[in-house]
Design an enzyme around this catalytic site. Structure first.
Site, PDB file in Angstrom:
ATOM      1  N   CYS A  77       0.806  -1.219   0.000  1.00 27.27           N
ATOM      2  CA  CYS A  77       0.000   0.000   0.000  1.00 27.27           C
ATOM      3  C   CYS A  77       0.840   1.271   0.000  1.00 27.27           C
ATOM      4  O   CYS A  77       0.563   2.216  -0.751  1.00 27.27           O
ATOM      5  CB  CYS A  77      -0.981   0.001   1.170  1.00 27.27           C
ATOM      6  N   HIS A 129      -1.873   1.136   7.057  1.00 30.62           N
ATOM      7  CA  HIS A 129      -2.389   1.052   5.694  1.00 30.62           C
ATOM      8  C   HIS A 129      -2.656   2.452   5.161  1.00 30.62           C
ATOM      9  O   HIS A 129      -3.022   3.350   5.924  1.00 30.62           O
ATOM     10  CB  HIS A 129      -3.675   0.225   5.654  1.00 30.62           C
ATOM     11  N   HIS A 141      -6.221   1.664  -3.474  1.00 29.74           N
ATOM     12  CA  HIS A 141      -5.171   1.189  -2.558  1.00 29.74           C
ATOM     13  C   HIS A 141      -4.720  -0.200  -2.979  1.00 29.74           C
ATOM     14  O   HIS A 141      -5.339  -0.841  -3.824  1.00 29.74           O
ATOM     15  CB  HIS A 141      -5.673   1.177  -1.110  1.00 29.74           C
TER      16      HIS A 141
END
Length: 170
Positions: A77, A129, A141
């Site tokens: 990510c 994240h 993402h």
């Protein structure tokens, strides 16, 4: 007419009727209802202001997640956010998502603009994240299970995990 001829005509008649029936059935194609989330994600993509961003996302969509990855063989990510910011906006970011969160000026979710960053904590506490906001509550993402995808930010799992969102400090 002998029995063989009558049997053959009868057999062919039955075969012909069956073929017509089966071909009529096969012309009806099963069309699944479009997934509402996929339709909304496609709509969000169609409303992107930056066509370069659109091309970047479509080029990376489906690339599998790989921790520490930074290419089409696999990406994580923070690597995806780093490359997107660099290639589309000319911005440089730290490599790790928690360090990326430190260089963002915080905003409310309702004030986000295309290209802003959204940070999550799925493991509790610390940022683990990051995604990039698109529009209409959608973001892109690198998902650990589905690779690079466009997702709906209003999904409860994302809502519960949002830690910070905003734009890069200049």
């Amino acid at each position: 007419m002998n029995r063989t001829t009558m049997f053959t005509r009868g057999t062919w008649s039955i075969v012909l009727v069956l073929m017509l029936f089966l071909s009529a059935c096969s012309s009806r194609r099963y069309t699944a209802k479009p997934n509402a989330s996929a339709v909304k994600a496609a709509e969000a993509m169609s409303h992107l202001k930056s066509k370069q961003l659109y091309r970047f996302i479509t080029d990376w969509t489906g690339v599998q997640y790989r921790l520490g990855g930074l290419d089409k063989r696999g990406i994580d990510c923070s690597g995806f956010a780093l490359l997107l910011q660099k290639d589309i906006y000319g911005n440089s970011l730290p490599r790790r998502s928690r360090d990326q969160a430190d260089v963002v000026k915080e905003k409310g979710i309702g004030s986000l603009n295309e290209g802003d960053l959204i940070f999550f904590s799925f493991g509790g506490g610390a940022v683990d994240h990051v995604g990039v906001y698109l529009n209409n509550n959608f973001f892109v993402h690198a998902s650990t299970t589905r690779g690079v995808v466009v997702d709906d930010l209003s999904i409860p799992a994302y809502q519960k995990a949002i830690v910070k969102a905003g734009t890069l400090k200049k």
